[in-house]
Motif scaffolding. Structure first.
Motif, PDB file in Angstrom:
ATOM      1  N   LEU A  64      87.918  39.635 -27.638  1.00 43.09           N
ATOM      2  CA  LEU A  64      88.378  39.891 -26.593  1.00 43.09           C
ATOM      3  C   LEU A  64      86.617  40.887 -26.626  1.00 43.09           C
ATOM      4  O   LEU A  64      86.239  41.442 -26.684  1.00 43.09           O
ATOM      5  CB  LEU A  64      89.392  41.398 -24.976  1.00 43.09           C
ATOM      6  N   HIS A  65      85.964  40.274 -24.749  1.00 45.82           N
ATOM      7  CA  HIS A  65      85.261  41.196 -24.636  1.00 45.82           C
ATOM      8  C   HIS A  65      84.905  41.563 -23.135  1.00 45.82           C
ATOM      9  O   HIS A  65      85.788  41.144 -22.441  1.00 45.82           O
ATOM     10  CB  HIS A  65      83.407  40.042 -24.995  1.00 45.82           C
ATOM     11  N   GLY A  66      83.635  42.288 -22.910  1.00 46.81           N
ATOM     12  CA  GLY A  66      83.944  42.628 -21.842  1.00 46.81           C
ATOM     13  C   GLY A  66      83.372  41.702 -20.452  1.00 46.81           C
ATOM     14  O   GLY A  66      82.153  40.479 -20.821  1.00 46.81           O
ATOM     15  N   GLU A  67      82.705  41.811 -19.144  1.00 47.45           N
ATOM     16  CA  GLU A  67      82.137  41.305 -18.767  1.00 47.45           C
ATOM     17  C   GLU A  67      80.501  41.104 -18.982  1.00 47.45           C
ATOM     18  O   GLU A  67      80.136  42.213 -18.960  1.00 47.45           O
ATOM     19  CB  GLU A  67      82.078  41.522 -16.474  1.00 47.45           C
ATOM     20  N   VAL A  68      80.057  39.732 -17.944  1.00 45.54           N
ATOM     21  CA  VAL A  68      78.068  39.434 -18.327  1.00 45.54           C
ATOM     22  C   VAL A  68      78.495  39.817 -17.479  1.00 45.54           C
ATOM     23  O   VAL A  68      78.765  38.736 -15.997  1.00 45.54           O
ATOM     24  CB  VAL A  68      78.675  38.391 -18.564  1.00 45.54           C
ATOM     25  N   ASP A  69      76.872  40.666 -17.091  1.00 48.38           N
ATOM     26  CA  ASP A  69      76.148  40.437 -16.117  1.00 48.38           C
ATOM     27  C   ASP A  69      75.072  39.028 -15.901  1.00 48.38           C
ATOM     28  O   ASP A  69      74.547  39.303 -16.537  1.00 48.38           O
ATOM     29  CB  ASP A  69      75.523  41.318 -15.071  1.00 48.38           C
ATOM     30  N   THR A  70      75.573  38.005 -14.726  1.00 52.84           N
ATOM     31  CA  THR A  70      74.470  36.817 -14.537  1.00 52.84           C
ATOM     32  C   THR A  70      73.588  36.928 -13.587  1.00 52.84           C
ATOM     33  O   THR A  70      72.907  36.699 -13.246  1.00 52.84           O
ATOM     34  CB  THR A  70      75.434  35.533 -14.714  1.00 52.84           C
ATOM     35  N   GLY A  71      73.926  38.323 -12.759  1.00 49.91           N
ATOM     36  CA  GLY A  71      72.378  38.504 -11.692  1.00 49.91           C
ATOM     37  C   GLY A  71      73.603  38.344 -10.074  1.00 49.91           C
ATOM     38  O   GLY A  71      74.277  38.355 -10.102  1.00 49.91           O
ATOM     39  N   PRO A  72      72.327  38.896  -9.625  1.00 47.78           N
ATOM     40  CA  PRO A  72      72.503  39.029  -8.072  1.00 47.78           C
ATOM     41  C   PRO A  72      73.237  36.928  -8.046  1.00 47.78           C
ATOM     42  O   PRO A  72      72.859  35.941  -8.201  1.00 47.78           O
ATOM     43  CB  PRO A  72      71.408  38.737  -7.558  1.00 47.78           C
ATOM     44  N   ALA A  73      74.044  37.031  -6.629  1.00 45.43           N
ATOM     45  CA  ALA A  73      74.293  36.036  -6.276  1.00 45.43           C
ATOM     46  C   ALA A  73      72.989  35.210  -6.020  1.00 45.43           C
ATOM     47  O   ALA A  73      72.086  35.160  -5.317  1.00 45.43           O
ATOM     48  CB  ALA A  73      75.447  35.962  -5.258  1.00 45.43           C
TER      49      ALA A  73
END
Length: 79
Positions: A64-73
């Motif tokens: 498993l891996h953590g969440e990935v921040d893909t930037g603002p909406a």
């Protein structure tokens, strides 16, 4: 692309070689899983689809891996 091959013995089974150009075009390599379906005097081979239940059963804390921040909406996404 079509190609010719022949049937050979492999232990107590029979085997058919898939020529390299056909394997490359089809997207299979050593270890790829395929399904063979007899249809009258023809044999249809297709890549085996992934089984989601089987894949999930192999999950573990190490895979498993953590969440990935893909930037603002952008646009009209709702978060």
């Amino acid at each position: 692309m079509g190609a010719r091959s022949h049937v050979a013995r492999w232990g107590s089974s029979l085997a058919v070689r898939i020529p390299k150009p056909v394997a490359e075009q089809w997207g299979v390599r050593e270890g790829s899983r395929i399904e063979m379906v007899p249809r009258g005097d023809r044999l249809v081979m297709r890549k085996e689809a992934h089984d989601l239940d089987e894949m999930l059963a192999r999950m573990s804390p190490e895979t498993l891996h953590g969440e990935v921040d893909t930037g603002p909406a952008r646009g009209r996404e709702v978060w």
